[in-house]
Design a protein around this motif. Structure first.
Motif, mmCIF file in Angstrom:
data_model
loop_
_atom_site.group_PDB
_atom_site.id
_atom_site.type_symbol
_atom_site.label_atom_id
_atom_site.label_comp_id
_atom_site.label_asym_id
_atom_site.label_seq_id
_atom_site.Cartn_x
_atom_site.Cartn_y
_atom_site.Cartn_z
ATOM 1 N N LYS A 10 0.826 -1.206 0.000
ATOM 2 C CA LYS A 10 0.000 0.000 0.000
ATOM 3 C C LYS A 10 0.865 1.262 0.000
ATOM 4 C CE LYS A 10 -4.150 -1.825 0.181
ATOM 5 N NZ LYS A 10 -5.128 -1.611 -0.947
ATOM 6 N N PHE A 11 0.378 2.281 -0.697
ATOM 7 C CA PHE A 11 1.153 3.518 -0.817
ATOM 8 C C PHE A 11 1.441 4.129 0.546
ATOM 9 C CE2 PHE A 11 1.574 8.115 -1.428
ATOM 10 C CZ PHE A 11 2.628 8.140 -2.326
ATOM 11 N N ASP A 12 0.458 4.124 1.440
ATOM 12 C CA ASP A 12 0.644 4.749 2.750
ATOM 13 C C ASP A 12 1.669 4.004 3.598
ATOM 14 O OD1 ASP A 12 -1.162 6.711 2.136
ATOM 15 O OD2 ASP A 12 -2.845 5.789 3.209
ATOM 16 N N ASP A 13 2.026 2.787 3.207
ATOM 17 C CA ASP A 13 3.018 2.014 3.958
ATOM 18 C C ASP A 13 4.431 2.188 3.415
ATOM 19 O OD1 ASP A 13 1.038 0.990 5.599
ATOM 20 O OD2 ASP A 13 0.713 -0.787 4.355
ATOM 21 N N HIS A 14 4.590 2.899 2.296
ATOM 22 C CA HIS A 14 5.925 3.093 1.742
ATOM 23 C C HIS A 14 6.764 3.962 2.686
ATOM 24 C CE1 HIS A 14 4.508 1.252 -1.808
ATOM 25 N NE2 HIS A 14 4.266 2.310 -2.557
ATOM 26 N N PRO A 15 8.009 3.587 2.954
ATOM 27 C CA PRO A 15 8.918 4.520 3.634
ATOM 28 C C PRO A 15 8.990 5.831 2.856
ATOM 29 C CG PRO A 15 9.886 2.330 3.516
ATOM 30 C CD PRO A 15 8.663 2.288 2.665
ATOM 31 N N HIS A 16 9.138 6.940 3.584
ATOM 32 C CA HIS A 16 9.009 8.258 2.967
ATOM 33 C C HIS A 16 10.190 9.140 3.351
ATOM 34 C CE1 HIS A 16 6.684 12.325 2.787
ATOM 35 N NE2 HIS A 16 7.202 12.038 1.604
ATOM 36 N N THR A 17 10.745 9.824 2.355
ATOM 37 C CA THR A 17 11.812 10.799 2.582
ATOM 38 C C THR A 17 11.349 12.153 2.064
ATOM 39 O OG1 THR A 17 13.564 9.142 2.357
ATOM 40 C CG2 THR A 17 14.188 11.440 2.028
ATOM 41 N N ARG A 18 11.424 13.175 2.914
ATOM 42 C CA ARG A 18 11.048 14.524 2.492
ATOM 43 C C ARG A 18 12.228 15.455 2.701
ATOM 44 N NH1 ARG A 18 9.725 17.854 -0.598
ATOM 45 N NH2 ARG A 18 7.866 19.156 -0.532
ATOM 46 N N LEU A 19 12.724 16.014 1.602
ATOM 47 C CA LEU A 19 13.771 17.020 1.620
ATOM 48 C C LEU A 19 13.198 18.320 1.046
ATOM 49 C CD1 LEU A 19 16.725 14.851 0.247
ATOM 50 C CD2 LEU A 19 16.156 15.334 2.644
ATOM 51 N N PRO A 20 13.882 19.444 1.204
ATOM 52 C CA PRO A 20 13.335 20.693 0.665
ATOM 53 C C PRO A 20 13.022 20.633 -0.822
ATOM 54 C CG PRO A 20 15.124 21.168 2.178
ATOM 55 C CD PRO A 20 15.103 19.688 2.005
ATOM 56 N N TRP A 21 13.755 19.817 -1.570
ATOM 57 C CA TRP A 21 13.590 19.772 -3.022
ATOM 58 C C TRP A 21 13.072 18.434 -3.541
ATOM 59 C CZ3 TRP A 21 16.609 16.018 -5.378
ATOM 60 C CH2 TRP A 21 17.640 15.496 -4.579
ATOM 61 N N LEU A 22 12.917 17.443 -2.651
ATOM 62 C CA LEU A 22 12.602 16.072 -3.056
ATOM 63 C C LEU A 22 11.533 15.481 -2.157
ATOM 64 C CD1 LEU A 22 13.357 13.454 -4.728
ATOM 65 C CD2 LEU A 22 14.939 12.932 -2.854
ATOM 66 N N ASP A 23 10.517 14.850 -2.800
ATOM 67 C CA ASP A 23 9.501 14.093 -2.073
ATOM 68 C C ASP A 23 9.567 12.665 -2.607
ATOM 69 O OD1 ASP A 23 7.468 13.626 -0.293
ATOM 70 O OD2 ASP A 23 5.882 14.370 -1.604
ATOM 71 N N ALA A 24 10.081 11.739 -1.799
ATOM 72 C CA ALA A 24 10.389 10.395 -2.276
ATOM 73 C C ALA A 24 9.683 9.342 -1.432
ATOM 74 C CB ALA A 24 11.894 10.150 -2.259
ATOM 75 N N HIS A 33 15.975 4.034 5.922
ATOM 76 C CA HIS A 33 14.737 3.292 6.174
ATOM 77 C C HIS A 33 15.030 1.802 6.267
ATOM 78 C CE1 HIS A 33 12.410 6.919 5.492
ATOM 79 N NE2 HIS A 33 13.074 7.114 4.352
ATOM 80 N N ARG A 34 14.587 1.181 7.342
ATOM 81 C CA ARG A 34 14.802 -0.241 7.548
ATOM 82 C C ARG A 34 13.524 -0.864 8.101
ATOM 83 N NH1 ARG A 34 17.922 0.465 4.432
ATOM 84 N NH2 ARG A 34 20.199 0.229 4.451
ATOM 85 N N HIS A 35 12.581 -1.145 7.203
ATOM 86 C CA HIS A 35 11.309 -1.732 7.589
ATOM 87 C C HIS A 35 11.372 -3.244 7.393
ATOM 88 C CE1 HIS A 35 8.742 2.169 7.154
ATOM 89 N NE2 HIS A 35 9.957 2.442 7.541
ATOM 90 N N VAL A 36 10.791 -3.977 8.290
ATOM 91 C CA VAL A 36 10.801 -5.440 8.228
ATOM 92 C C VAL A 36 10.109 -5.909 6.948
ATOM 93 C CG1 VAL A 36 9.992 -7.553 9.342
ATOM 94 C CG2 VAL A 36 10.856 -5.656 10.728
ATOM 95 N N GLY A 42 13.565 -10.361 -4.820
ATOM 96 C CA GLY A 42 14.517 -10.999 -5.703
ATOM 97 C C GLY A 42 15.703 -10.072 -5.921
ATOM 98 N N SER A 43 16.144 -9.953 -7.163
ATOM 99 C CA SER A 43 17.272 -9.063 -7.467
ATOM 100 C C SER A 43 16.845 -7.617 -7.692
ATOM 101 C CB SER A 43 18.034 -9.570 -8.695
ATOM 102 O OG SER A 43 17.218 -9.491 -9.847
ATOM 103 N N LEU A 44 15.555 -7.327 -7.543
ATOM 104 C CA LEU A 44 15.051 -5.944 -7.568
ATOM 105 C C LEU A 44 15.259 -5.348 -6.179
ATOM 106 C CD1 LEU A 44 13.409 -3.599 -8.855
ATOM 107 C CD2 LEU A 44 11.343 -4.817 -8.122
ATOM 108 N N LEU A 45 16.128 -4.358 -6.081
ATOM 109 C CA LEU A 45 16.537 -3.840 -4.784
ATOM 110 C C LEU A 45 15.932 -2.486 -4.435
ATOM 111 C CD1 LEU A 45 20.314 -4.814 -4.941
ATOM 112 C CD2 LEU A 45 18.386 -6.136 -4.032
ATOM 113 N N VAL A 46 15.614 -1.692 -5.437
ATOM 114 C CA VAL A 46 15.100 -0.335 -5.190
ATOM 115 C C VAL A 46 14.003 -0.030 -6.205
ATOM 116 C CG1 VAL A 46 15.677 2.140 -5.300
ATOM 117 C CG2 VAL A 46 17.267 0.543 -4.209
ATOM 118 N N TRP A 47 12.917 0.558 -5.704
ATOM 119 C CA TRP A 47 11.903 1.174 -6.584
ATOM 120 C C TRP A 47 11.481 2.450 -5.874
ATOM 121 C CZ3 TRP A 47 9.051 -1.841 -10.646
ATOM 122 C CH2 TRP A 47 8.193 -1.024 -11.390
#
Length: 238
Positions: A10-24, A33-36, A42-47
């Motif tokens: 779910k989108f609301d469960d995504h870890p979130h980073t907010r910087l002055p210029w970036l909303d990630a 971010h280290r969520h269980v 698999g070999s997909l590490l980042v989205w």
């Protein structure tokens, strides 16, 4: 397929980073971010789902041993690296960077509007190698009702090459459309709608949410409702 074979992120469960210029928003653990249960698929590490403010961006920094695929959802991104590569990638199009033995690059939004991208990292089949960068146009109308390989290490015609036994596909779907992707034995798939709602093997997935699948033979995607949808799907090894 059984519903429990689709792991909905779910989108609301995504870890979130907010910087002055970036909303990630991060589909998987990234940075601090280290969520269980979120250490890749698999070999997909980042989205990463990044919104970059106008006239800002990622300053020069380095990577190695990673296949980095950037899909531009809105706006445009301008790339520059220490190898002399430079280019602007528009909405709907893709750039790929094989970091190999090491590359220094910057990614900036030079536009007067926000740029929105998906940044996808896949582990390469082998470490090292000469770093490379490339980009290509993928008109959305050319993938209407059909999964088209955007980046691939499996020899797909027209796809940007990556150094991994993996592929990232894109499709645009109108109301009533459905598509099916066959997933090989032992493979992992991760599907994200860039816009619109879809049913993935019967489970409803909304824009910017994720569907993680394995141990299934086929992935059936149907538009949910009357609004058009746009999806990306990564097919990767374990």
């Amino acid at each position: 397929m059984e519903a429990d074979m689709v792991d909905i992120r779910k989108f609301d469960d995504h870890p979130h980073t907010r910087l002055p210029w970036l909303d990630a928003y991060h589909h998987f653990n990234f940075g601090p971010h280290r969520h269980v249960g979120r250490n890749g698929w698999g070999s997909l590490l980042v989205w990463n789902d990044d919104t970059i403010d106008p006239h800002t961006g990622f300053d020069l920094h380095g990577h190695r041993d990673m296949e980095i695929i950037t899909y531009v959802r809105e706006g445009a991104i301008t790339h520059k690296d220490h190898l002399g590569n430079e280019g602007r990638t528009d909405a709907g199009d893709v750039q790929v960077m094989s970091a190999g033995s090491g590359i220094q690059h910057a990614e900036h939004n030079r536009e007067n509007e926000a740029t929105r991208i998906f940044q996808i990292w896949i582990a390469p089949s082998e470490a090292g190698g000469t770093p490379q960068w490339d980009q290509a146009r993928f008109p959305r109308e050319d993938r209407s009702g059909d999964l088209v390989a955007l980046a691939s290490g499996q020899g797909h015609d027209g796809a940007l090459p990556i150094r991994a036994d993996a592929a990232v596909y894109g499709a645009t779907l109108k109301a009533g459309d459905s598509i099916t992707h066959t997933l090989g034995e032992g493979r992992y798939a991760y599907l994200v709608p860039a816009k619109g709602d879809v049913l993935v093997n019967g489970e409803r997935i909304s824009a910017r949410e994720g569907a993680a699948l394995k141990d299934v033979s086929d992935i059936r995607v149907e538009v949910a409702g009357d609004a058009a949808a746009e999806i990306l799907l990564a097919d990767v090894p374990a």
